[in-house]
Motif scaffolding. Structure first.
Motif, PDB file in Angstrom:
ATOM      1  N   MET A  60      47.478  27.859  44.115  1.00 53.42           N
ATOM      2  CA  MET A  60      46.184  28.271  43.601  1.00 53.42           C
ATOM      3  C   MET A  60      45.893  29.696  44.072  1.00 53.42           C
ATOM      4  N   TYR A  61      44.824  29.904  44.842  1.00 51.68           N
ATOM      5  CA  TYR A  61      44.520  31.223  45.374  1.00 51.68           C
ATOM      6  C   TYR A  61      43.816  31.061  46.716  1.00 51.68           C
ATOM      7  N   SER A  62      43.667  32.170  47.435  1.00 47.43           N
ATOM      8  CA  SER A  62      43.131  32.132  48.793  1.00 47.43           C
ATOM      9  C   SER A  62      41.923  33.059  48.943  1.00 47.43           C
TER      10      SER A  62
ATOM     11  N   GLY B  24      47.069  47.467  46.792  1.00 43.49           N
ATOM     12  CA  GLY B  24      48.084  46.686  46.092  1.00 43.49           C
ATOM     13  C   GLY B  24      47.635  46.263  44.703  1.00 43.49           C
ATOM     14  N   PRO B  25      48.416  45.384  44.096  1.00 44.40           N
ATOM     15  CA  PRO B  25      48.084  44.918  42.743  1.00 44.40           C
ATOM     16  C   PRO B  25      46.923  43.918  42.757  1.00 44.40           C
ATOM     17  N   LEU B  26      46.321  43.750  41.604  1.00 45.78           N
ATOM     18  CA  LEU B  26      45.297  42.719  41.459  1.00 45.78           C
ATOM     19  C   LEU B  26      45.941  41.350  41.655  1.00 45.78           C
ATOM     20  N   PRO B  27      45.308  40.462  42.407  1.00 49.75           N
ATOM     21  CA  PRO B  27      45.872  39.118  42.562  1.00 49.75           C
ATOM     22  C   PRO B  27      45.690  38.316  41.276  1.00 49.75           C
ATOM     23  N   ALA B  28      46.550  37.339  41.097  1.00 47.13           N
ATOM     24  CA  ALA B  28      46.427  36.443  39.942  1.00 47.13           C
ATOM     25  C   ALA B  28      45.381  35.388  40.263  1.00 47.13           C
ATOM     26  N   LEU B  29      44.246  35.475  39.599  1.00 45.52           N
ATOM     27  CA  LEU B  29      43.164  34.514  39.784  1.00 45.52           C
ATOM     28  C   LEU B  29      42.869  33.841  38.455  1.00 45.52           C
TER      29      LEU B  29
ATOM     30  N   GLN C 279      40.862  32.862  35.256  1.00 48.70           N
ATOM     31  CA  GLN C 279      39.923  33.705  34.525  1.00 48.70           C
ATOM     32  C   GLN C 279      38.455  33.465  34.878  1.00 48.70           C
ATOM     33  N   PRO C 280      37.994  32.213  34.986  1.00 46.83           N
ATOM     34  CA  PRO C 280      36.578  32.021  35.341  1.00 46.83           C
ATOM     35  C   PRO C 280      36.225  32.567  36.729  1.00 46.83           C
ATOM     36  N   VAL C 281      37.178  32.535  37.650  1.00 48.25           N
ATOM     37  CA  VAL C 281      36.958  33.089  38.989  1.00 48.25           C
ATOM     38  C   VAL C 281      36.869  34.608  38.886  1.00 48.25           C
ATOM     39  N   GLU C 282      37.802  35.224  38.163  1.00 49.15           N
ATOM     40  CA  GLU C 282      37.755  36.671  37.947  1.00 49.15           C
ATOM     41  C   GLU C 282      36.435  37.084  37.311  1.00 49.15           C
ATOM     42  N   THR C 283      35.992  36.321  36.326  1.00 53.69           N
ATOM     43  CA  THR C 283      34.752  36.643  35.623  1.00 53.69           C
ATOM     44  C   THR C 283      33.573  36.636  36.588  1.00 53.69           C
ATOM     45  N   ARG C 284      33.496  35.638  37.447  1.00 50.12           N
ATOM     46  CA  ARG C 284      32.395  35.548  38.413  1.00 50.12           C
ATOM     47  C   ARG C 284      32.471  36.707  39.403  1.00 50.12           C
ATOM     48  N   LEU C 285      33.659  37.008  39.923  1.00 53.78           N
ATOM     49  CA  LEU C 285      33.817  38.100  40.878  1.00 53.78           C
ATOM     50  C   LEU C 285      33.483  39.441  40.226  1.00 53.78           C
ATOM     51  N   ALA C 286      33.908  39.623  38.976  1.00 56.43           N
ATOM     52  CA  ALA C 286      33.618  40.865  38.254  1.00 56.43           C
ATOM     53  C   ALA C 286      32.114  41.022  38.040  1.00 56.43           C
ATOM     54  N   TYR C 287      31.438  39.929  37.723  1.00 56.40           N
ATOM     55  CA  TYR C 287      29.985  39.974  37.548  1.00 56.40           C
ATOM     56  C   TYR C 287      29.300  40.422  38.844  1.00 56.40           C
ATOM     57  N   VAL C 288      29.697  39.830  39.952  1.00 55.42           N
ATOM     58  CA  VAL C 288      29.067  40.144  41.240  1.00 55.42           C
ATOM     59  C   VAL C 288      29.327  41.603  41.623  1.00 55.42           C
ATOM     60  N   THR C 289      30.543  42.103  41.418  1.00 61.26           N
ATOM     61  CA  THR C 289      30.811  43.500  41.769  1.00 61.26           C
ATOM     62  C   THR C 289      30.069  44.450  40.829  1.00 61.26           C
ATOM     63  N   ALA C 290      29.928  44.089  39.564  1.00 62.10           N
ATOM     64  CA  ALA C 290      29.171  44.937  38.635  1.00 62.10           C
ATOM     65  C   ALA C 290      27.692  44.957  39.020  1.00 62.10           C
TER      66      ALA C 290
END
Length: 161
Positions: A1-3, A88-93, A95-106
């Protein structure tokens, strides 16, 4: 999964590769908890907290998982994390996790750490230092329940068999 480290890598990449340790901790918190008045949505991914972290009250909003994962990226001054750096490179997360993280950073990525901290304190009704002292050492989920917040979980990823 992811960490937790993967979450921090994503946040750091979204912030240009470097950020203060406290900012990353607050952003991870805001990604995992969506506070709207007295209702709090805790995001999960396959039954685990989105940031893969348990947050608790100490002198601040803290997480051992975030602190441990930060060591990989930390620029230290003595034993204090000054800044986290990741090129480094973007981790593989998922999509819904990426979307939530992207929202918070925006939404909050350009905020200073002190502003993030005060925002979280206001959201959680923790602006009074004595109140934070009363709950020192408690996990955020327990604090929320004790203070009458309505805590709900929202699963972002379907469980796999």
């Amino acid at each position: 999964m992811y960490s937790t480290a993967d979450v921090l890598k994503f946040l750091l990449k979204a912030l240009g590769g470097r950020a203060p340790y406290s900012s990353l901790r607050y952003l991870a918190f805001l990604a995992q908890y969506d506070v709207r008045g007295r209702e709090v949505r805790k995001y999960l991914a396959r039954g685990k907290p989105l940031a893969r972290a348990k947050f608790y009250l100490w002198n601040d909003i803290m997480s051992e998982e975030v602190a441990d994962a930060s060591e990989e990226f930390a620029s230290k001054m003595g034993k204090v994390y000054v800044e986290l750096i990741y090129n480094g490179p973007l981790p593989a997360l998922p999509q819904p996790v990426e979307t939530r993280l992207a929202y918070v950073t925006a939404e909050y990525g350009d905020w200073k750490p002190w502003r993030l901290r005060m925002h979280i304190y206001e959201l959680l009704d923790l602006a009074i230092p004595e109140k934070r002292s009363d709950y020192m050492g408690r996990y955020i989920d327990n604090y929320l329940r004790a203070e009458g917040f309505k805590l709900k979980t929202k699963e972002l990823l379907a469980e796999t068999a």
